[in-house]
Enzyme design. Structure first.
Site, PDB file in Angstrom:
ATOM      1  N   GLU A  49      37.009 -26.764  41.960  1.00  0.00           N
ATOM      2  CA  GLU A  49      36.991 -25.735  41.603  1.00  0.00           C
ATOM      3  C   GLU A  49      36.350 -25.991  40.259  1.00  0.00           C
ATOM      4  O   GLU A  49      37.491 -26.183  39.340  1.00  0.00           O
ATOM      5  CB  GLU A  49      36.991 -24.245  41.383  1.00  0.00           C
ATOM      6  CG  GLU A  49      36.798 -23.060  41.225  1.00  0.00           C
ATOM      7  CD  GLU A  49      36.887 -22.299  40.804  1.00  0.00           C
ATOM      8  OE1 GLU A  49      38.250 -21.274  42.103  1.00  0.00           O
ATOM      9  OE2 GLU A  49      36.729 -21.169  40.307  1.00  0.00           O
ATOM     10  N   ARG A  53      33.152 -22.605  32.615  1.00  0.00           N
ATOM     11  CA  ARG A  53      33.445 -21.653  31.366  1.00  0.00           C
ATOM     12  C   ARG A  53      33.647 -22.425  30.259  1.00  0.00           C
ATOM     13  O   ARG A  53      33.567 -21.911  28.652  1.00  0.00           O
ATOM     14  CB  ARG A  53      35.709 -22.030  31.196  1.00  0.00           C
ATOM     15  CG  ARG A  53      35.634 -20.860  32.903  1.00  0.00           C
ATOM     16  CD  ARG A  53      37.304 -20.751  32.386  1.00  0.00           C
ATOM     17  NE  ARG A  53      37.570 -20.264  33.856  1.00  0.00           N
ATOM     18  CZ  ARG A  53      38.915 -19.929  34.303  1.00  0.00           C
ATOM     19  NH1 ARG A  53      39.965 -19.965  33.458  1.00  0.00           N
ATOM     20  NH2 ARG A  53      38.744 -19.473  35.337  1.00  0.00           N
ATOM     21  N   LYS A 137      38.807 -14.356  46.737  1.00  0.00           N
ATOM     22  CA  LYS A 137      39.519 -14.469  45.950  1.00  0.00           C
ATOM     23  C   LYS A 137      39.914 -13.483  45.670  1.00  0.00           C
ATOM     24  O   LYS A 137      39.693 -12.074  45.477  1.00  0.00           O
ATOM     25  CB  LYS A 137      38.611 -14.931  44.487  1.00  0.00           C
ATOM     26  CG  LYS A 137      38.806 -16.460  43.747  1.00  0.00           C
ATOM     27  CD  LYS A 137      38.298 -16.644  42.974  1.00  0.00           C
ATOM     28  CE  LYS A 137      38.525 -18.100  42.551  1.00  0.00           C
ATOM     29  NZ  LYS A 137      39.352 -18.861  41.485  1.00  0.00           N
TER      30      LYS A 137
HETATM   31  O1  LIG Z   1      40.642 -19.019  39.141  1.00  0.00           O
HETATM   32  C1  LIG Z   1      40.797 -19.302  38.057  1.00  0.00           C
HETATM   33  C2  LIG Z   1      41.975 -18.935  36.911  1.00  0.00           C
HETATM   34  O2  LIG Z   1      42.014 -18.740  35.893  1.00  0.00           O
HETATM   35  C3  LIG Z   1      43.457 -19.985  37.804  1.00  0.00           C
HETATM   36  O3  LIG Z   1      44.428 -19.366  36.976  1.00  0.00           O
HETATM   37  P1  LIG Z   1      46.235 -19.872  36.482  1.00  0.00           P
HETATM   38  O4  LIG Z   1      44.947 -20.698  35.109  1.00  0.00           O
HETATM   39  O5  LIG Z   1      47.218 -19.093  36.215  1.00  0.00           O
HETATM   40  O6  LIG Z   1      46.008 -20.703  38.033  1.00  0.00           O
HETATM   41  C1  LIG Z   2      38.446 -16.679  37.725  1.00  0.00           C
HETATM   42  C2  LIG Z   2      37.880 -17.601  38.296  1.00  0.00           C
HETATM   43  O1  LIG Z   2      37.940 -16.717  39.748  1.00  0.00           O
HETATM   44  C3  LIG Z   2      37.089 -18.439  38.064  1.00  0.00           C
HETATM   45  O2  LIG Z   2      36.638 -18.651  37.033  1.00  0.00           O
HETATM   46  O3  LIG Z   2      36.180 -18.504  38.982  1.00  0.00           O
END
Ligand SMILES: O=C[C@H](O)COP(=O)(O)O
Ligand SMILES: CC(=O)C(=O)O
Length: 217
Positions: A49, A53, A137
């Protein structure tokens, strides 16, 4: 209202057979993208993924798609219709969002790209279900209630599949994957900023192998 086609749901199911661990990757320098993807793939992680950002996110995804064919690239942090369009234009295989606004769900349901919306509550989940999505998610997984919360959601929503992310680590990965409604888990712990900045690609490969061993894969 547009709803998700069954072909698209099946395609997402097919993609999710390629791995149970999905590194959530935020790249500051596009030149890191290819070596980092190669390191993760050689550690056994194919589903990636790449988040939008950073300014380098889209270019990084594009480089990986062009140069690392074993990687199955999803675009993360899809917040708007434009982000979704960008994921399609980049040639991503799927897209993910931390949330699920009606505007985004409508656009994603109309398009062809497999999409995983993010939810943290029953009501958000019910809106996503009304658009035909069946895989979500659970974000932010640990702060939103952790394993007990996802177990509880399995009561009224036994048909829903989840990819929890947010606060998951190597130490609790196995526990999350033991839930019957969890098909994969994500996390940035598999691609930590420190290793990326240091170009420590072998550490990424070793961590990926160790994490897979700890979940019995
Ligand atoms: O899906 C994205 C999240 O920011 C991932 O979280 P994490 O950094 O706690 O693994
Ligand atoms: C945090 C998350 O789900 C994303 O950045 O896609």
């Amino acid at each position: 209202m547009n709803t998700v086609s069954s072909n698209r749901s099946r395609e997402l199911d097919r993609l999710l057979t390629f791995g149970k661990l999905v590194p959530v990757i935020t790249i500051e320098r596009a030149e890191h993208a290819v070596p980092l993807a190669r390191a993760l793939v050689s550690g056994g992680l194919r589903l990636l993924e790449i988040t939008l950002r950073t300014a380098a996110g889209a270019d990084s995804a594009s480089r990986i798609i062009a140069e690392v064919p074993e990687a199955i690239v999803g675009i993360g942090t899809v917040l708007t219709r434009d982000d979704l369009k960008r994921a399609v234009d980049l040639g991503a295989k799927y897209a993910l969002s931390p949330g699920a606004t009606p505007t985004l769900l409508e656009a994603a349901a109309r398009g062809e790209l497999p999409f995983i919306p993010g939810i943290a509550t029953s009501s958000e989940l019910m809106v996503g279900l009304s658009f035909g999505f069946d895989t979500f998610k659970f974000f932010p997984a640990v702060p939103a209630g952790g394993i007990p919360a996802l177990k509880a959601l399995g009561g009224p929503f036994p048909q829903v599949k989840f990819c929890p992310t947010g606060g998951i680590s190597e130490d609790n990965a196995r526990d999350w994957l033991a839930l019957p409604n969890v098909v994969a888990i994500g996390g940035s712990w598999l691609a930590p900023e420190g290793d990326l900045n240091a170009g420590n690609w072998s550490a990424l490969t070793e961590r990926a192998k160790r994490a897979l061993a700890r979940i019995g894969q």
